[in-house]
Design a protein around this motif. Structure first.
Motif, mmCIF file in Angstrom:
data_model
loop_
_atom_site.group_PDB
_atom_site.id
_atom_site.type_symbol
_atom_site.label_atom_id
_atom_site.label_comp_id
_atom_site.label_asym_id
_atom_site.label_seq_id
_atom_site.Cartn_x
_atom_site.Cartn_y
_atom_site.Cartn_z
ATOM 1 N N ALA A 149 0.839 -1.203 0.000
ATOM 2 C CA ALA A 149 0.000 0.000 0.000
ATOM 3 C C ALA A 149 0.876 1.255 0.000
ATOM 4 C CB ALA A 149 -0.927 -0.001 1.219
ATOM 5 N N GLY A 152 2.850 1.466 -3.265
ATOM 6 C CA GLY A 152 1.903 1.765 -4.339
ATOM 7 C C GLY A 152 1.576 3.249 -4.387
ATOM 8 N N ALA A 153 1.249 3.809 -3.217
ATOM 9 C CA ALA A 153 0.935 5.242 -3.153
ATOM 10 C C ALA A 153 2.107 6.053 -3.700
ATOM 11 C CB ALA A 153 0.628 5.648 -1.712
ATOM 12 N N TRP A 156 2.981 5.282 -7.659
ATOM 13 C CA TRP A 156 1.980 5.797 -8.604
ATOM 14 C C TRP A 156 2.332 7.198 -9.107
ATOM 15 C CZ3 TRP A 156 -0.753 2.646 -11.188
ATOM 16 C CH2 TRP A 156 -1.860 3.085 -11.922
ATOM 17 N N TRP A 160 1.165 10.211 -12.441
ATOM 18 C CA TRP A 160 0.556 11.553 -12.396
ATOM 19 C C TRP A 160 1.538 12.694 -12.229
ATOM 20 C CZ3 TRP A 160 1.709 14.183 -8.011
ATOM 21 C CH2 TRP A 160 2.029 13.428 -6.866
ATOM 22 N N PHE A 176 2.177 13.064 1.684
ATOM 23 C CA PHE A 176 2.263 11.607 1.693
ATOM 24 C C PHE A 176 2.702 11.079 3.059
ATOM 25 C CE2 PHE A 176 1.766 9.682 -2.662
ATOM 26 C CZ PHE A 176 1.171 10.797 -3.222
ATOM 27 N N LEU B 100 -4.767 -0.054 -16.912
ATOM 28 C CA LEU B 100 -3.885 0.907 -16.241
ATOM 29 C C LEU B 100 -2.483 0.961 -16.835
ATOM 30 C CD1 LEU B 100 -4.900 0.403 -12.496
ATOM 31 C CD2 LEU B 100 -5.260 2.428 -13.910
ATOM 32 N N ILE B 101 -2.011 -0.141 -17.391
ATOM 33 C CA ILE B 101 -0.590 -0.225 -17.782
ATOM 34 C C ILE B 101 -0.359 -0.179 -19.298
ATOM 35 C CG2 ILE B 101 1.494 -1.714 -17.626
ATOM 36 C CD1 ILE B 101 0.723 -0.558 -14.917
ATOM 37 N N PHE B 148 -4.556 11.094 -5.366
ATOM 38 C CA PHE B 148 -3.510 10.342 -6.054
ATOM 39 C C PHE B 148 -2.879 9.294 -5.134
ATOM 40 C CE2 PHE B 148 -2.737 14.143 -9.060
ATOM 41 C CZ PHE B 148 -3.449 13.545 -10.080
ATOM 42 N N ALA B 149 -2.675 9.683 -3.876
ATOM 43 C CA ALA B 149 -2.066 8.741 -2.926
ATOM 44 C C ALA B 149 -2.988 7.539 -2.698
ATOM 45 C CB ALA B 149 -1.770 9.448 -1.599
ATOM 46 N N ILE B 150 -4.280 7.832 -2.494
ATOM 47 C CA ILE B 150 -5.244 6.758 -2.221
ATOM 48 C C ILE B 150 -5.410 5.860 -3.448
ATOM 49 C CG2 ILE B 150 -7.680 6.267 -1.730
ATOM 50 C CD1 ILE B 150 -7.677 8.862 -0.001
ATOM 51 N N GLY B 152 -3.374 5.537 -5.916
ATOM 52 C CA GLY B 152 -2.098 4.856 -6.183
ATOM 53 C C GLY B 152 -1.964 3.595 -5.352
ATOM 54 N N ALA B 153 -2.239 3.717 -4.049
ATOM 55 C CA ALA B 153 -2.159 2.547 -3.171
ATOM 56 C C ALA B 153 -3.066 1.436 -3.701
ATOM 57 C CB ALA B 153 -2.560 2.932 -1.751
ATOM 58 N N ASN B 155 -4.504 1.188 -6.935
ATOM 59 C CA ASN B 155 -4.205 0.771 -8.313
ATOM 60 C C ASN B 155 -2.968 -0.120 -8.398
ATOM 61 O OD1 ASN B 155 -6.381 2.198 -9.301
ATOM 62 N ND2 ASN B 155 -5.172 3.974 -9.925
ATOM 63 N N TRP B 156 -2.042 0.089 -7.466
ATOM 64 C CA TRP B 156 -0.801 -0.694 -7.494
ATOM 65 C C TRP B 156 -1.064 -2.205 -7.346
ATOM 66 C CZ3 TRP B 156 3.162 1.065 -9.784
ATOM 67 C CH2 TRP B 156 4.408 0.462 -9.639
ATOM 68 N N TRP B 160 1.067 -6.294 -7.904
ATOM 69 C CA TRP B 160 1.438 -7.345 -6.950
ATOM 70 C C TRP B 160 0.341 -8.386 -6.688
ATOM 71 C CZ3 TRP B 160 -1.802 -7.634 -2.831
ATOM 72 C CH2 TRP B 160 -2.485 -6.466 -2.467
ATOM 73 N N PHE B 176 -6.312 -2.023 3.764
ATOM 74 C CA PHE B 176 -6.199 -0.766 3.014
ATOM 75 C C PHE B 176 -7.118 0.311 3.604
ATOM 76 C CE2 PHE B 176 -3.646 -1.135 -1.009
ATOM 77 C CZ PHE B 176 -2.991 -2.284 -0.636
#
Lengths: 187, 187
Positions: A149, A152-153, A156, A160, A176, B100-101, B148-150, B152-153, B155-156, B160, B176
């Motif tokens: 987590a 990932g944050a 990412w 962006w 962050f 996403l990728i 973006f942080a949320i 990102g966590a 979407n990552w 994995w 999460f």
């Protein structure tokens, strides 16, 4: 032009167009070298992709190891890890983006080297989380999921982050760190 | 075999090998169709890539809109958004990963349609965060960076998450949600 500059120019192309959509002739044009002079630096597109990935992961990993190999408390270490990650990504956006997104294009033996370093990186982060839980500064949680987590944050950002955008590294670091340490709930 | 099944099989190939490393003949082999029968479903690799991306973003977006269009409190909405994201990603791992990728391979007009939906998605999330700050349930922060942080966590996960791995959607959701709401600090 030295190797580092060439890697940076090619990274920017790979990030913007993707590895497969970037041709050797475009690289030649942007780098300003052709034929033998280009070949001296770049044997193939895959060769330069591997150099970019190696360069990015080595830089990030060596900075991380400097942080974890100190006697600092785990929460101090984690703060520094977050700061280091944000700083490294803002300063090396193209390289880090390529190393996180384009590695599928690498052949198996290159993948292996890359993955073992990535695993090492994740392990260091997990050890810090584990240590923090043991010492009671972090709440108990699944260490692996927590590391995914957090990373990932941070990772990412390659999607962006815009070097000409509204936030500098300082602001991103601060927000962050706050989110990861304290969450979003008002207390 | 219906279109959804075909999209899923091709998504798996794209996720594992990448868009460019997957050939039409491999698709033909895995799907078990060739020539005209394959062409009936798949006009080109790019066509199927676009269908996969559309399918994934439409599914995720429509679920999100159901959540945000209720009268629930912002913290309840955010919890549901996180749960929905984890559930959707665990159930549609290949499609979400491709969307996403691999989108760099899409041509401009396809990119445009995809990006406008992605922007819509992010806007909904930001509105919930904003509402929560206004109502004093979330602490004040930069809404865009926080989203973006949320995201990102979350979407990552496409990097994995392993459907045969150690955690189910339940466990991931729980960890999460806890991290995003309360952070990692022990209190």
């Amino acid at each position: 032009m030295d190797k580092d500059e060439i890697l940076r120019i090619v990274s920017k192309l790979f990030k913007e167009k993707g590895f497969y959509n970037t041709s050797i002739s475009e690289i030649s044009e942007k780098v300003g070298l052709k034929g033998g002079s280009l070949y001296y630096h770049i044997k193939s597109k895959e060769d330069v992709l591997f150099s970019i990935c190696e360069h990015a992961i080595n830089g990030l990993l060596s900075k991380l190891e400097t942080i974890v190999n100190t006697d600092a408390a785990p929460d101090v270490k984690l703060k520094k890890i977050i700061e280091n990650h944000v700083d490294y990504f803002t300063k090396n956006l193209y390289e880090t983006s390529v190393f996180l997104i384009e590695t599928k294009a690498l052949r198996d033996k290159y993948q292996k080297s890359y993955k073992s370093k990535r695993d090492q990186f994740e392990l260091h982060v997990r050890n810090v989380l584990q240590e923090g839980m043991k010492k009671g500064v972090f709440r108990r949680a699944d260490v692996k999921l927590l590391s995914f987590a957090i990373l990932g944050a941070l990772n990412w950002m390659v999607i962006w982050y815009n070097p000409e955008g509204e936030w500098g590294a300082d602001k991103i670091r601060k927000e962050f760190t706050k989110l990861i340490f304290s969450g979003i709930e008002k207390r």
